[in-house]
Design a protein around this motif. Structure first.
Motif, PDB file in Angstrom:
ATOM      1  N   MET A   1       0.844  -1.195   0.000  1.00 46.32           N
ATOM      2  CA  MET A   1       0.000   0.000   0.000  1.00 46.32           C
ATOM      3  C   MET A   1       0.881   1.247   0.000  1.00 46.32           C
ATOM      4  N   PHE A   2       0.536   2.216  -0.846  1.00 45.97           N
ATOM      5  CA  PHE A   2       1.299   3.456  -0.926  1.00 45.97           C
ATOM      6  C   PHE A   2       0.959   4.374   0.244  1.00 45.97           C
ATOM      7  N   LYS A   3       1.908   5.198   0.608  1.00 47.65           N
ATOM      8  CA  LYS A   3       1.659   6.221   1.620  1.00 47.65           C
ATOM      9  C   LYS A   3       1.289   7.531   0.924  1.00 47.65           C
ATOM     10  N   PRO A   4       0.299   8.249   1.440  1.00 45.53           N
ATOM     11  CA  PRO A   4      -0.077   9.523   0.815  1.00 45.53           C
ATOM     12  C   PRO A   4       0.971  10.592   1.062  1.00 45.53           C
ATOM     13  N   GLN A   5       1.124  11.486   0.121  1.00 43.04           N
ATOM     14  CA  GLN A   5       2.052  12.596   0.255  1.00 43.04           C
ATOM     15  C   GLN A   5       1.240  13.898   0.294  1.00 43.04           C
ATOM     16  N   LEU A   6       1.168  14.491   1.456  1.00 49.02           N
ATOM     17  CA  LEU A   6       0.417  15.737   1.639  1.00 49.02           C
ATOM     18  C   LEU A   6       1.378  16.852   1.985  1.00 49.02           C
ATOM     19  N   TYR A   7       1.294  17.955   1.234  1.00 52.19           N
ATOM     20  CA  TYR A   7       2.206  19.078   1.422  1.00 52.19           C
ATOM     21  C   TYR A   7       1.462  20.275   2.010  1.00 52.19           C
ATOM     22  N   ASN A   8       2.037  20.871   3.046  1.00 52.09           N
ATOM     23  CA  ASN A   8       1.468  22.072   3.646  1.00 52.09           C
ATOM     24  C   ASN A   8       1.927  23.277   2.830  1.00 52.09           C
ATOM     25  N   ASP A   9       1.274  23.430   1.682  1.00 53.26           N
ATOM     26  CA  ASP A   9       1.681  24.462   0.747  1.00 53.26           C
ATOM     27  C   ASP A   9       0.540  24.710  -0.233  1.00 53.26           C
ATOM     28  N   HIS A  10       0.654  25.770  -1.012  1.00 54.62           N
ATOM     29  CA  HIS A  10      -0.319  26.072  -2.055  1.00 54.62           C
ATOM     30  C   HIS A  10       0.022  25.259  -3.298  1.00 54.62           C
ATOM     31  N   PHE A  11      -1.007  24.786  -4.000  1.00 49.90           N
ATOM     32  CA  PHE A  11      -0.754  23.967  -5.190  1.00 49.90           C
ATOM     33  C   PHE A  11       0.014  24.722  -6.270  1.00 49.90           C
ATOM     34  N   GLN A  12       0.014  26.050  -6.214  1.00 46.10           N
ATOM     35  CA  GLN A  12       0.780  26.825  -7.186  1.00 46.10           C
ATOM     36  C   GLN A  12       2.278  26.536  -7.096  1.00 46.10           C
ATOM     37  N   ASN A  13       2.718  26.047  -5.947  1.00 42.73           N
ATOM     38  CA  ASN A  13       4.138  25.773  -5.735  1.00 42.73           C
ATOM     39  C   ASN A  13       4.501  24.314  -6.050  1.00 42.73           C
ATOM     40  N   PHE A  14       3.706  23.670  -6.889  1.00 42.73           N
ATOM     41  CA  PHE A  14       3.863  22.239  -7.126  1.00 42.73           C
ATOM     42  C   PHE A  14       5.217  21.867  -7.711  1.00 42.73           C
ATOM     43  N   LYS A  15       5.853  22.759  -8.458  1.00 44.77           N
ATOM     44  CA  LYS A  15       7.093  22.396  -9.149  1.00 44.77           C
ATOM     45  C   LYS A  15       8.211  22.001  -8.187  1.00 44.77           C
ATOM     46  N   ARG A  16       8.208  22.585  -7.000  1.00 47.05           N
ATOM     47  CA  ARG A  16       9.303  22.301  -6.057  1.00 47.05           C
ATOM     48  C   ARG A  16       9.246  20.878  -5.507  1.00 47.05           C
ATOM     49  N   TYR A  17       8.097  20.199  -5.659  1.00 47.90           N
ATOM     50  CA  TYR A  17       7.941  18.869  -5.077  1.00 47.90           C
ATOM     51  C   TYR A  17       8.151  17.741  -6.080  1.00 47.90           C
ATOM     52  N   ASN A  18       8.227  18.070  -7.346  1.00 44.88           N
ATOM     53  CA  ASN A  18       8.545  17.082  -8.374  1.00 44.88           C
ATOM     54  C   ASN A  18       7.630  15.860  -8.315  1.00 44.88           C
ATOM     55  N   ILE A  19       6.324  16.102  -8.182  1.00 40.78           N
ATOM     56  CA  ILE A  19       5.381  14.991  -8.101  1.00 40.78           C
ATOM     57  C   ILE A  19       4.997  14.531  -9.510  1.00 40.78           C
ATOM     58  N   PRO A  20       4.643  13.270  -9.659  1.00 40.97           N
ATOM     59  CA  PRO A  20       4.298  12.752 -10.993  1.00 40.97           C
ATOM     60  C   PRO A  20       2.954  13.295 -11.464  1.00 40.97           C
ATOM     61  N   LYS A  21       2.748  13.248 -12.767  1.00 44.05           N
ATOM     62  CA  LYS A  21       1.479  13.701 -13.324  1.00 44.05           C
ATOM     63  C   LYS A  21       0.397  12.661 -13.073  1.00 44.05           C
ATOM     64  N   ALA A  22      -0.837  13.140 -13.030  1.00 37.17           N
ATOM     65  CA  ALA A  22      -1.936  12.321 -12.535  1.00 37.17           C
ATOM     66  C   ALA A  22      -2.860  11.810 -13.628  1.00 37.17           C
ATOM     67  N   GLN A  23      -3.477  10.687 -13.346  1.00 37.25           N
ATOM     68  CA  GLN A  23      -4.580  10.180 -14.161  1.00 37.25           C
ATOM     69  C   GLN A  23      -5.877  10.905 -13.785  1.00 37.25           C
ATOM     70  N   LEU A  24      -5.951  11.317 -12.515  1.00 38.07           N
ATOM     71  CA  LEU A  24      -7.169  11.955 -12.005  1.00 38.07           C
ATOM     72  C   LEU A  24      -6.807  13.039 -11.003  1.00 38.07           C
ATOM     73  N   VAL A  25      -7.419  14.196 -11.168  1.00 39.31           N
ATOM     74  CA  VAL A  25      -7.373  15.253 -10.157  1.00 39.31           C
ATOM     75  C   VAL A  25      -8.769  15.374  -9.557  1.00 39.31           C
ATOM     76  N   ILE A  26      -8.860  15.319  -8.248  1.00 39.66           N
ATOM     77  CA  ILE A  26     -10.132  15.553  -7.554  1.00 39.66           C
ATOM     78  C   ILE A  26      -9.952  16.765  -6.650  1.00 39.66           C
ATOM     79  N   ALA A  27     -10.888  17.699  -6.727  1.00 38.27           N
ATOM     80  CA  ALA A  27     -10.784  18.896  -5.899  1.00 38.27           C
ATOM     81  C   ALA A  27     -12.159  19.351  -5.430  1.00 38.27           C
ATOM     82  N   ASP A  28     -12.231  19.694  -4.173  1.00 39.54           N
ATOM     83  CA  ASP A  28     -13.416  20.335  -3.606  1.00 39.54           C
ATOM     84  C   ASP A  28     -13.050  21.802  -3.416  1.00 39.54           C
ATOM     85  N   ILE A  29     -13.286  22.599  -4.442  1.00 37.38           N
ATOM     86  CA  ILE A  29     -12.837  23.990  -4.415  1.00 37.38           C
ATOM     87  C   ILE A  29     -13.762  24.836  -3.544  1.00 37.38           C
ATOM     88  N   PRO A  30     -13.294  25.983  -3.059  1.00 43.10           N
ATOM     89  CA  PRO A  30     -14.171  26.878  -2.292  1.00 43.10           C
ATOM     90  C   PRO A  30     -15.410  27.270  -3.084  1.00 43.10           C
TER      91      PRO A  30
END
Length: 251
Positions: A1-30
Motif C-alpha cells: 500500500m502506498f503512503k499519501p504525500q500531503l504538502y502544507n503548501d499552495h498547489f501553485q508551488n507544485f514544481k518544487r515537489y517534483n510529483i508525478p502527473k496524474a490520471q485523475l485530479v479531484i478537488a473540492d474547491i471553495p
C-alpha cells in the motif's frame, strides 16, 4: 500500500515537489459563499437552536481563503499536472471538481480556456438536507454537485459492463472522523476513484483539506498527492485521518 504525500503548501508551488502527473485530479474547491457559509446550517445558532441566539459562526466564512480562490490558476495547475491524452482510447485523464450549483457554468467556461472542452455533470443525492434554516420553504436542497472535466477523448472508465448514472447516492462514512467543515465521504471518493483510475495510477487533490481524497486513493492502492495550505488541517490529516492507513498496513 502506498503512503499519501500531503504538502502544507499552495498547489501553485507544485514544481518544487517534483510529483508525478496524474490520471485523475479531484478537488473540492471553495464555493465562494463568503459570510453566508453557515447560512443553511444549524451551526449558525448556539447548539443549533435559534432560541439560543447566534453562534460565533454567524456571518462568518469557512476560511479566509474563500474570497480569493483563483479558478484560472487552479485550471492551469490541472492542465499541467494531468497526463497527456494517450493515443489509445479509454486511457485519458480527467478531473472531478466538487462545486456549488451556481459555479458550474463559470467552471465549464474557464475549463475550456485551459483545454478541457468537455464535461459531464454529477449530482449526489443525500438522504437529508442541511438547509434547516430554510425549512419554511416547500423545497429544500439535498444535493451536492460536481463536474467531470476532460480534454477531447473520453476518460478512463471502469464500469464493469454496468451503466453508471450521473445522479448518485451520497455514501456516508461510518468510522471516519470529520476534521473539515466541507469534508467529502471517503466511501464516495473511493467510488469515483475506482471508476476513473486503475491500481497504481496517480491521484492528486490540490485542495486536500482533511486528506479524505488521499485516504480513499491509498485504500484503493493508488498513488496519492495533495496540497493543503491550512496548517491545522494538514496536521489533523496526518495525525487523525491517515491513522486509518496505518491500521490497514498493520492489520
Amino acid at each position: 500500500m502506498f503512503k499519501p504525500q500531503l504538502y502544507n503548501d499552495h498547489f501553485q508551488n507544485f514544481k518544487r515537489y517534483n510529483i508525478p502527473k496524474a490520471q485523475l485530479v479531484i478537488a473540492d474547491i471553495p464555493y465562494n459563499l463568503g459570510n453566508n457559509a453557515y447560512a443553511s446550517s444549524p451551526e449558525w445558532y448556539i447548539n443549533g437552536d435559534h432560541k439560543n441566539g447566534e453562534s460565533k459562526k454567524a456571518n462568518k466564512a469557512f476560511f479566509d481563503t474563500d474570497n480569493d480562490f483563483r479558478v484560472s490558476e487552479f485550471m492551469h495547475f490541472c492542465s499541467k499536472m494531468l497526463i497527456k491524452e494517450p493515443k489509445e482510447c479509454g486511457k485519458s485523464p480527467c478531473m472531478i471538481v466538487f462545486c456549488s450549483f451556481e459555479q458550474q457554468a463559470m467552471l465549464i467556461d474557464v475549463a475550456k480556456k485551459h483545454g478541457f472542452n468537455h464535461y459531464i455533470n454529477l449530482v449526489f443525492r443525500k438522504q437529508n438536507s442541511s438547509q434547516v434554516l430554510k425549512a419554511n420553504m416547500k423545497i429544500v436542497g439535498n444535493c451536492e454537485y460536481a463536474l467531470i472535466l476532460y480534454r477531447e477523448k473520453l476518460p478512463k472508465f471502469n464500469n464493469d459492463g454496468k451503466m453508471i448514472y450521473n445522479c448518485m447516492d451520497w455514501i456516508k462514512d461510518d468510522d471516519i472522523p470529520k476534521i473539515h467543515p466541507t469534508q467529502k465521504p471517503v466511501k464516495l471518493l473511493e467510488r469515483l476513484i475506482s471508476i476513473f483510475t486503475d491500481t497504481e495510477d496517480v491521484v492528486i487533490d490540490p485542495c486536500a483539506g482533511s486528506g479524505s481524497t488521499l485516504l480513499a486513493a491509498v485504500n484503493l492502492n493508488r498513488k496519492a498527492y495533495g496540497f493543503e495550505i491550512k496548517k491545522e488541517f494538514f496536521k489533523s490529516a496526518n495525525e487523525i485521518m491517515f491513522k486509518h492507513i496505518e491500521r490497514s498496513l498493520f492489520a
